[in-house]
Design a protein around this motif. Structure first.
Motif: not given
Length: 242
Positions: A1-4, A6-7, A9-10, A17, A21
């Protein structure tokens, strides 16, 4: 999720969110076998209090519980498949356990007893019968109360126990006959699916008087994680799922 990229939930608000999680984390943790029997009890109580479940009106806390139940039941769904598929995956996990025992021996670690001897069809069948009867079936009985459309999977599970009983009885009978004549000689090879007499036999120390139909003993200690033979599927959460 830290990779934009792959996130997923962004686009959600902060509170939503966080809620999603937490739900995902709880669902994953629910696959831990130490939580198996408490989950069954919670599911049974939920169904008793909600005999006709309207999933659109379920409270938020119950939604979390049902999510955990769905993931955990799916995690223990292999024995509900058709027997050839169930048997295939059973052999693979048995091989994984056998490899673990070899590493334990090599490193001088205590041997995990229920993982020994699984190269023998009779021992594998015995383990599968116990695991299905004492661990998997109680969960699926409650799950079919929640979702009646899943009853065919429970029927598959019961059929698979019958198939494993057939394998167990065949190998136990042959071993007993050999012991009464010229003694037992273990050999490699053989197949559970072969209708001829098996070449692979259980070790003498694993044999007990086995009735024609192996069923759970009424006085069996059914407390889940304290039974060393019934937490075996939880091993995969330290590695990978079989």
């Amino acid at each position: 999720l830290k990779d934009p990229k792959c996130n997923i939930l962004s686009k959600l608000s902060g509170p939503l969110r966080k809620q999603i999680r937490v739900t995902i984390i709880n669902a994953i943790l629910a696959t831990d076998m130490t939580r198996h029997f408490p989950l069954i009890q919670k599911l049974s109580a939920f169904i008793d209090n909600n005999p006709k479940v309207d999933f659109k009106k379920v409270a938020d806390d119950d939604k979390v519980l049902l999510t955990e139940i769905l993931v955990h039941t799916a995690d223990l769904s292999n024995p509900t498949k058709t027997f050839p598929l169930t048997q295939k995956w059973g052999k693979l996990i048995s091989q994984e356990f056998t490899n673990q025992v070899k590493h334990e021996e090599k490193l001088g670690l205590p041997i995990t007893e229920f993982m020994t001897g699984l190269q023998h069809p009779g021992k594998r069948a015995d383990q599968e019968i116990k695991f299905i009867s004492y661990v998997v079936r109680p969960l699926w009985v409650q799950f079919t109360r929640l979702i009646p459309e899943s009853v065919p999977f429970l029927k598959n599970l019961d059929h698979n126990v019958e198939e494993y009983n057939r394998i167990l009885n065949k190998h136990t009978f042959v071993l007993a006959r050999l012991k009464s004549t010229e003694g037992v000689q273990e050999s490699e090879g053989g197949s559970e699916d072969d209708s001829s007499e098996p070449q692979e036999l259980m070790r003498p120390e694993t044999i007990q008087n086995v009735p024609n139909k192996r069923k759970p003993s009424p006085d069996t200690n059914f407390n889940g994680s304290n039974h060393k033979g019934f937490t075996r599927r939880s091993k995969k959460h330290n590695t990978t799922k079989h």
